[in-house]
Design a protein around this motif. Structure first.
Motif, PDB file in Angstrom:
ATOM      1  N   PRO A   1      10.756  -9.190  -9.646  1.00  0.00           N
ATOM      2  CA  PRO A   1       9.365  -9.454  -9.976  1.00  0.00           C
ATOM      3  C   PRO A   1       8.369  -8.575  -9.219  1.00  0.00           C
ATOM      4  O   PRO A   1       8.547  -8.298  -8.036  1.00  0.00           O
ATOM      5  CB  PRO A   1       9.173 -10.928  -9.584  1.00  0.00           C
ATOM      6  CG  PRO A   1      10.283 -11.232  -8.638  1.00  0.00           C
ATOM      7  CD  PRO A   1      11.433 -10.370  -9.066  1.00  0.00           C
TER       8      PRO A   1
ATOM      9  N   LEU B   1       7.790  -5.563  -9.275  1.00  0.00           N
ATOM     10  CA  LEU B   1       8.137  -4.172  -8.967  1.00  0.00           C
ATOM     11  C   LEU B   1       7.720  -3.241 -10.105  1.00  0.00           C
ATOM     12  O   LEU B   1       7.665  -2.024  -9.912  1.00  0.00           O
ATOM     13  CB  LEU B   1       9.624  -4.053  -8.631  1.00  0.00           C
ATOM     14  CG  LEU B   1       9.960  -4.739  -7.289  1.00  0.00           C
ATOM     15  CD1 LEU B   1      11.464  -4.890  -7.101  1.00  0.00           C
ATOM     16  CD2 LEU B   1       9.356  -3.979  -6.117  1.00  0.00           C
TER      17      LEU B   1
ATOM     18  N   ARG C   1       0.659  -1.586  -6.399  1.00  0.00           N
ATOM     19  CA  ARG C   1       0.793  -2.830  -5.649  1.00  0.00           C
ATOM     20  C   ARG C   1       0.893  -2.558  -4.148  1.00  0.00           C
ATOM     21  O   ARG C   1       1.857  -1.921  -3.700  1.00  0.00           O
ATOM     22  CB  ARG C   1       2.069  -3.512  -6.137  1.00  0.00           C
ATOM     23  CG  ARG C   1       2.441  -4.744  -5.412  1.00  0.00           C
ATOM     24  CD  ARG C   1       3.852  -5.173  -5.746  1.00  0.00           C
ATOM     25  NE  ARG C   1       4.165  -6.363  -5.008  1.00  0.00           N
ATOM     26  CZ  ARG C   1       5.397  -6.770  -4.729  1.00  0.00           C
ATOM     27  NH1 ARG C   1       6.425  -6.067  -5.163  1.00  0.00           N
ATOM     28  NH2 ARG C   1       5.587  -7.853  -4.048  1.00  0.00           N
TER      29      ARG C   1
ATOM     30  N   TYR D   1       4.252  -0.724   0.175  1.00  0.00           N
ATOM     31  CA  TYR D   1       5.357  -0.311  -0.704  1.00  0.00           C
ATOM     32  C   TYR D   1       5.322   1.169  -1.081  1.00  0.00           C
ATOM     33  O   TYR D   1       6.241   1.646  -1.752  1.00  0.00           O
ATOM     34  CB  TYR D   1       5.348  -1.185  -1.972  1.00  0.00           C
ATOM     35  CG  TYR D   1       5.570  -2.649  -1.662  1.00  0.00           C
ATOM     36  CD1 TYR D   1       6.749  -3.075  -1.041  1.00  0.00           C
ATOM     37  CD2 TYR D   1       4.603  -3.609  -1.962  1.00  0.00           C
ATOM     38  CE1 TYR D   1       6.945  -4.405  -0.735  1.00  0.00           C
ATOM     39  CE2 TYR D   1       4.804  -4.958  -1.661  1.00  0.00           C
ATOM     40  CZ  TYR D   1       5.975  -5.343  -1.045  1.00  0.00           C
ATOM     41  OH  TYR D   1       6.183  -6.661  -0.734  1.00  0.00           O
TER      42      TYR D   1
ATOM     43  N   ASN E   1      17.077  -4.763  -5.931  1.00  0.00           N
ATOM     44  CA  ASN E   1      15.859  -5.147  -5.228  1.00  0.00           C
ATOM     45  C   ASN E   1      15.314  -6.360  -5.973  1.00  0.00           C
ATOM     46  O   ASN E   1      14.648  -6.217  -6.997  1.00  0.00           O
ATOM     47  CB  ASN E   1      14.831  -4.014  -5.190  1.00  0.00           C
ATOM     48  CG  ASN E   1      13.615  -4.413  -4.355  1.00  0.00           C
ATOM     49  OD1 ASN E   1      13.465  -5.575  -3.960  1.00  0.00           O
ATOM     50  ND2 ASN E   1      12.744  -3.450  -4.087  1.00  0.00           N
TER      51      ASN E   1
ATOM     52  N   GLY F   1      13.061  -8.367  -5.151  1.00  0.00           N
ATOM     53  CA  GLY F   1      11.679  -8.753  -4.838  1.00  0.00           C
ATOM     54  C   GLY F   1      11.673 -10.114  -4.150  1.00  0.00           C
ATOM     55  O   GLY F   1      12.573 -10.434  -3.361  1.00  0.00           O
ATOM     56  N   ALA F   2      10.696 -10.937  -4.480  1.00  0.00           N
ATOM     57  CA  ALA F   2      10.551 -12.236  -3.803  1.00  0.00           C
ATOM     58  C   ALA F   2      11.699 -13.193  -4.103  1.00  0.00           C
ATOM     59  O   ALA F   2      11.942 -14.128  -3.322  1.00  0.00           O
ATOM     60  CB  ALA F   2       9.217 -12.862  -4.181  1.00  0.00           C
TER      61      ALA F   2
ATOM     62  N   HIS G   1      14.275 -14.157  -1.391  1.00  0.00           N
ATOM     63  CA  HIS G   1      14.057 -15.171  -0.359  1.00  0.00           C
ATOM     64  C   HIS G   1      14.149 -16.599  -0.890  1.00  0.00           C
ATOM     65  O   HIS G   1      13.966 -17.545  -0.130  1.00  0.00           O
ATOM     66  CB  HIS G   1      12.676 -14.951   0.283  1.00  0.00           C
ATOM     67  CG  HIS G   1      12.380 -13.510   0.560  1.00  0.00           C
ATOM     68  ND1 HIS G   1      13.151 -12.757   1.426  1.00  0.00           N
ATOM     69  CD2 HIS G   1      11.442 -12.654   0.056  1.00  0.00           C
ATOM     70  CE1 HIS G   1      12.675 -11.511   1.466  1.00  0.00           C
ATOM     71  NE2 HIS G   1      11.647 -11.427   0.630  1.00  0.00           N
TER      72      HIS G   1
ATOM     73  N   HIS H   1      15.501  -2.887  -0.259  1.00  0.00           N
ATOM     74  CA  HIS H   1      14.068  -3.199  -0.150  1.00  0.00           C
ATOM     75  C   HIS H   1      13.315  -1.953   0.288  1.00  0.00           C
ATOM     76  O   HIS H   1      13.806  -1.188   1.133  1.00  0.00           O
ATOM     77  CB  HIS H   1      13.813  -4.296   0.883  1.00  0.00           C
ATOM     78  CG  HIS H   1      14.457  -5.590   0.525  1.00  0.00           C
ATOM     79  ND1 HIS H   1      14.003  -6.387  -0.509  1.00  0.00           N
ATOM     80  CD2 HIS H   1      15.538  -6.208   1.038  1.00  0.00           C
ATOM     81  CE1 HIS H   1      14.785  -7.450  -0.601  1.00  0.00           C
ATOM     82  NE2 HIS H   1      15.727  -7.362   0.314  1.00  0.00           N
ATOM     83  N   LEU H   2      12.123  -1.806  -0.251  1.00  0.00           N
ATOM     84  CA  LEU H   2      11.241  -0.716   0.175  1.00  0.00           C
ATOM     85  C   LEU H   2      10.743  -0.976   1.598  1.00  0.00           C
ATOM     86  O   LEU H   2      10.786  -0.104   2.465  1.00  0.00           O
ATOM     87  CB  LEU H   2      10.046  -0.624  -0.778  1.00  0.00           C
ATOM     88  CG  LEU H   2      10.414  -0.245  -2.207  1.00  0.00           C
ATOM     89  CD1 LEU H   2       9.568  -1.003  -3.203  1.00  0.00           C
ATOM     90  CD2 LEU H   2      10.280   1.253  -2.405  1.00  0.00           C
ATOM     91  N   SER H   3      10.238  -2.198   1.813  1.00  0.00           N
ATOM     92  CA  SER H   3       9.753  -2.586   3.139  1.00  0.00           C
ATOM     93  C   SER H   3      10.912  -3.189   3.929  1.00  0.00           C
ATOM     94  O   SER H   3      12.007  -3.372   3.381  1.00  0.00           O
ATOM     95  CB  SER H   3       8.623  -3.616   2.990  1.00  0.00           C
ATOM     96  OG  SER H   3       9.133  -4.825   2.445  1.00  0.00           O
TER      97      SER H   3
ATOM     98  N   ARG I   1       8.210  -8.628   8.632  1.00  0.00           N
ATOM     99  CA  ARG I   1       7.050  -9.186   7.930  1.00  0.00           C
ATOM    100  C   ARG I   1       6.987 -10.713   8.122  1.00  0.00           C
ATOM    101  O   ARG I   1       7.532 -11.226   9.085  1.00  0.00           O
ATOM    102  CB  ARG I   1       7.111  -8.751   6.461  1.00  0.00           C
ATOM    103  CG  ARG I   1       7.105  -7.210   6.327  1.00  0.00           C
ATOM    104  CD  ARG I   1       7.179  -6.774   4.897  1.00  0.00           C
ATOM    105  NE  ARG I   1       6.047  -7.279   4.130  1.00  0.00           N
ATOM    106  CZ  ARG I   1       6.003  -7.317   2.799  1.00  0.00           C
ATOM    107  NH1 ARG I   1       7.026  -6.858   2.090  1.00  0.00           N
ATOM    108  NH2 ARG I   1       4.942  -7.786   2.179  1.00  0.00           N
TER     109      ARG I   1
ATOM    110  N   ARG J   1       9.947 -14.233   4.660  1.00  0.00           N
ATOM    111  CA  ARG J   1      10.773 -13.126   4.118  1.00  0.00           C
ATOM    112  C   ARG J   1      12.037 -12.895   4.953  1.00  0.00           C
ATOM    113  O   ARG J   1      12.814 -11.995   4.671  1.00  0.00           O
ATOM    114  CB  ARG J   1       9.969 -11.829   4.058  1.00  0.00           C
ATOM    115  CG  ARG J   1       8.778 -11.887   3.118  1.00  0.00           C
ATOM    116  CD  ARG J   1       8.066 -10.538   3.033  1.00  0.00           C
ATOM    117  NE  ARG J   1       6.695 -10.740   2.602  1.00  0.00           N
ATOM    118  CZ  ARG J   1       6.323 -10.846   1.333  1.00  0.00           C
ATOM    119  NH1 ARG J   1       7.200 -10.724   0.363  1.00  0.00           N
ATOM    120  NH2 ARG J   1       5.050 -11.051   1.015  1.00  0.00           N
TER     121      ARG J   1
END
Ligand code: DQA
Length: 144
Positions: free
Chosen positions: A11, A13, A19, A24, A76, A78-79, A82, A102-104, A109, A113
């Motif tokens: 989601p 991405l 964004r 990112y 990836n 996304g959210a 988690h 993951h990009l980050s 963070r 996360r």
């Protein structure tokens, strides 16, 4: 025929590039797909790049990756990373190795996360290198 690596993106991405670029980066998902395809050509791999905002699509595509005898899945989520026990179970349900991307770096963070249901089931994790995380994951997949 070259082996295929599925690259599944969850989601929000689809909005990469617009964004939160300070987190990112400015590359879009199409830019990342281009980088992966360039490198995959040298590695004699095919890339199957997908994105969905819907959890079930990611699960269906992991099943498809196994059915297609893919070399690996780069995920990836996304959210959903988690929150999703369903994605965790999907990774455990297939023999195809899954690399969490993951990009980050989620561990630097917010605490929400820090849990990764994906990472608890994945072969390994590459996080924190922006678009390069995907390329590093592809390098690993090429050696499977
Ligand atoms: C992300 C990290 C997640 O925590 C976040 O929800 C994302 C992107 C990353 O690539 O850094 O959507 O997966």
């Amino acid at each position: 025929m070259p082996a295929t690596v599925y690259v599944l993106n969850g989601p929000n991405l689809n909005l990469l590039g617009l964004r939160e670029p300070e987190i990112y980066g400015s590359d879009t998902l199409d830019d990342i797909a281009g980088m992966l395809e360039d490198r995959a050509r040298d590695l004699e791999l095919d890339i199957e790049m997908r994105q969905s905002n819907h959890e079930g699509h990611l699960i269906d595509w992991m099943h498809e990756a196994q059915a297609q005898d893919a070399r690996a899945v780069l995920l990836n989520a996304g959210a959903f990373t988690h929150t999703s026990v369903a994605l965790h179970d999907a990774i455990r349900s297939i023999r195809t190795p899954v690399i969490e991307v993951h990009l980050s770096n989620p561990l630097t963070r917010e605490t929400f996360r820090h849990e990764s249901f994906v990472g608890r089931a994945a072969r390994g994790t590459i996080a924190g290198f922006g678009a390069l995380s995907y390329l590093l994951a592809l390098e690993a997949a090429a050696r499977f």
